[in-house]
Design a protein around this motif. Structure first.
Motif, short mmCIF file in Angstrom:
data_model
loop_
_atom_site.label_atom_id
_atom_site.label_comp_id
_atom_site.label_asym_id
_atom_site.label_seq_id
_atom_site.Cartn_x
_atom_site.Cartn_y
_atom_site.Cartn_z
N ILE A 1 0.82 -1.21 0.00
CA ILE A 1 0.00 0.00 0.00
C ILE A 1 0.86 1.27 0.00
N VAL A 2 1.99 1.24 0.67
CA VAL A 2 2.88 2.41 0.68
C VAL A 2 3.45 2.64 -0.71
N GLU A 3 3.88 1.56 -1.36
CA GLU A 3 4.39 1.68 -2.72
C GLU A 3 3.33 2.23 -3.65
N ARG A 4 2.08 1.78 -3.49
CA ARG A 4 0.99 2.31 -4.30
C ARG A 4 0.88 3.82 -4.13
N PHE A 5 0.81 4.23 -2.87
CA PHE A 5 0.64 5.65 -2.60
C PHE A 5 1.79 6.45 -3.19
N LEU A 6 3.01 6.01 -2.98
CA LEU A 6 4.17 6.75 -3.50
C LEU A 6 4.13 6.83 -5.02
N ALA B 1 -1.63 13.57 -0.22
CA ALA B 1 -2.45 12.59 0.50
C ALA B 1 -3.92 12.95 0.39
N ASP B 2 -4.21 14.20 0.15
CA ASP B 2 -5.53 14.70 -0.19
C ASP B 2 -5.62 14.75 -1.71
N ALA C 1 -5.09 5.09 -2.81
CA ALA C 1 -4.27 3.93 -2.42
C ALA C 1 -5.04 2.99 -1.50
N GLU C 2 -5.82 3.57 -0.58
CA GLU C 2 -6.57 2.76 0.37
C GLU C 2 -7.66 1.94 -0.32
N ILE C 3 -8.34 2.56 -1.26
CA ILE C 3 -9.39 1.85 -2.01
C ILE C 3 -8.76 0.78 -2.90
N MET C 4 -7.68 1.13 -3.59
CA MET C 4 -7.03 0.17 -4.47
C MET C 4 -6.46 -1.00 -3.68
N HIS C 5 -5.90 -0.72 -2.52
CA HIS C 5 -5.37 -1.81 -1.69
C HIS C 5 -6.50 -2.73 -1.23
N ALA C 6 -7.64 -2.15 -0.90
CA ALA C 6 -8.79 -2.97 -0.52
C ALA C 6 -9.20 -3.88 -1.67
N MET C 7 -9.18 -3.36 -2.90
CA MET C 7 -9.52 -4.19 -4.06
C MET C 7 -8.48 -5.29 -4.23
N GLN C 8 -7.21 -5.00 -3.92
CA GLN C 8 -6.16 -6.01 -3.98
C GLN C 8 -6.42 -7.12 -2.96
N LEU D 1 1.36 11.68 6.34
CA LEU D 1 0.49 10.51 6.35
C LEU D 1 1.17 9.37 7.10
N PRO D 2 0.71 9.03 8.31
CA PRO D 2 1.25 7.88 9.01
C PRO D 2 0.89 6.58 8.28
N VAL D 3 1.85 5.69 8.16
CA VAL D 3 1.61 4.43 7.45
C VAL D 3 0.56 3.60 8.18
N GLY D 4 0.59 3.62 9.51
CA GLY D 4 -0.42 2.88 10.26
C GLY D 4 -1.83 3.36 9.95
N SER D 5 -1.99 4.65 9.77
CA SER D 5 -3.31 5.22 9.44
C SER D 5 -3.72 4.85 8.02
N LEU D 6 -2.76 4.83 7.11
CA LEU D 6 -3.02 4.43 5.73
C LEU D 6 -3.58 3.01 5.70
N ASN D 7 -2.95 2.12 6.44
CA ASN D 7 -3.41 0.74 6.51
C ASN D 7 -4.77 0.62 7.20
#
Length: 409
Positions: free
Chosen positions: A3-8, A138-139, A145-152, A386-392
């Motif tokens: 998910i971090v790689e996605r966001f970056l 992040a806005d 990234a969060e939605i795409m990771h959920a789809m993953q 953006l904290p990574v823990g919050s992203l997850n």
């Protein structure tokens, strides 16, 4: 993909919105990002439509096999970033052990703990920051990234039951919610939607401003100063007088929480013609209409004082309070989100949003849409983080909402 790689990856595409552009999306980077996202959605098994204005709509069919019908839920995020900075983002991941964070040693740009005390709660976490020369984005790329990771996660774990899912990416939220306004909501056939466009973990929004914008023009009469007496009418001074007649204490810098305001945000002109832009904001319908009436009455009084046609007024609606579309049975998506947050160990708290979001437009169009946390802080600032823990955690929330909606069907 992590998910971090996605966001970056998403932050590396410059999608800065361009105010007053004559096209939608307002910047080519948004089209570039939409093409990337469409391809990634297809790789995850979604049926993808690339619509006008670079709007992307992906559909993941329900996998419930016993005939139960779960609600169709749309997940909406915007691809643009705010125009405060148009520089490319150079994000970096910091192992945060406490204290200040040096964003850019060469330019001596430091995120200081005393100015951003919320950093304390993320000690021991990784934090994604900028190099101090741009927004992080992040806005709203955290939401993407969060939605795409959920789809993953759903792709990799087909045993997780879910109803039909719509994934929707729109342009130009930052300059008037333009993508949401252009979206054909009815064609989604969704029961309700969510945006992930508020800040810290636990935040949920289901009320926001009613918002409108006035373009007010003052018409003067130029004259040479040597013979100006009785002839010269100065449009600049008309504008100045009008601004001075607005309630002095009802400005953004003097208000908070649910207090409304008048905001003079642009002035331009000459003796012959001057223009101002005034935004009005109020949480209640009655308060909003009172502000509209005040602007119109003040203009009429001004014309009585200085002559008919000295001032002309154009009103442009912006968005309405999403709470109006989240009443009765339409409050269900809020209840579902609150349950899901608690189930994943998050303490939810509602905030009245002193701003707008795509869901306000969608709710007004008939698609109930609360706004959930994405986990980021300091939107529209070089100190955005953006904290990574919050992203997850935000992505975990998406999955939990889908699971609970399926289980209740």
């Amino acid at each position: 993909m992590d998910i971090v790689e996605r966001f970056l990856n998403y932050t590396r595409i410059n999608t800065t919105a361009v105010p007053n552009a004559a096209h939608l999306p307002s910047s080519s980077g948004q089209t570039e990002l939409s093409i990337l996202l469409a391809g990634e959605l297809r790789d995850l098994g979604l049926v993808v439509e690339t619509r006008d204005h670079s709007i992307v709509v992906g559909t993941l069919p329900s996998n419930i096999k016993d005939g139960r019908k779960a609600p169709t839920i749309a997940w909406v995020a915007h691809m643009d970033t705010s125009s405060e900075y148009n520089t490319d983002t150079r994000a970096q991941v910091v192992d945060y052990t406490g204290g200040d964070i040096t964003l850019n040693k060469d330019l001596n740009i430091v995120m200081r703990l005393e100015e951003f005390p919320e950093l304390k709660r993320y000690q021991g976490d990784q934090i994604i920051v900028t190099d101090g020369t741009s927004l992080l984005g992040a806005d709203n790329k955290s939401a993407i990234a969060e939605i795409m990771h959920a789809m993953q996660v759903l792709h990799d774990n087909p045993e997780i039951e879910h109803g039909e899912i719509k994934v929707v990416f729109v342009p130009d939220e930052e300059i008037g919610l333009l993508g949401a306004k252009a979206l054909d909501v009815a064609s989604l056939n969704a029961d309700f939607a969510y945006t992930l466009d508020c800040c810290a973990v636990g935040e949920i929004v289901y009320e926001n401003w009613n918002a409108g914008e006035y373009h007010i023009t003052f018409h003067g009469q130029p004259a040479h100063p040597m013979s100006a007496k009785g002839k010269l009418r100065n449009a600049i001074l008309y504008a100045h007088q009008y601004i001075g007649m607005l309630p002095a204490g009802e400005r953004p810098e003097y208000t908070e929480k649910r207090e409304g305001y008048y905001w003079v945000k642009a002035v331009q002109g000459s003796v012959a013609e001057a223009k101002i832009v005034v935004d009005i904001r109020d949480f209640t319908e009655a308060g909003f209409e009172t502000r509209r009436n005040f602007i119109d009455t003040l203009a009429a009084s001004f014309n009585q004082l200085h002559g008919e046609g000295v001032v002309t007024v154009e009103y442009r609606p912006m968005y309405r309070n999403a709470a109006q579309g989240l009443q009765g049975e339409n409050f269900y998506p809020v209840e579902l989100a609150l349950e899901a947050m608690k189930a994943i160990g998050v303490s939810p708290y509602a905030i009245p949003m002193r701003g707008g979001y795509d869901g306000a437009v969608l709710s007004e169009k008939g698609l109930p849409c609360p706004n959930l946390f994405c986990g980021a802080h300091n939107f529209h600032s070089i100190y955005e983080f953006l904290p990574v823990g919050s992203l997850n955690k935000a992505s975990e929330m998406v999955i939990e909402i889908l699971k609970r909606a399926a289980a209740k069907s």
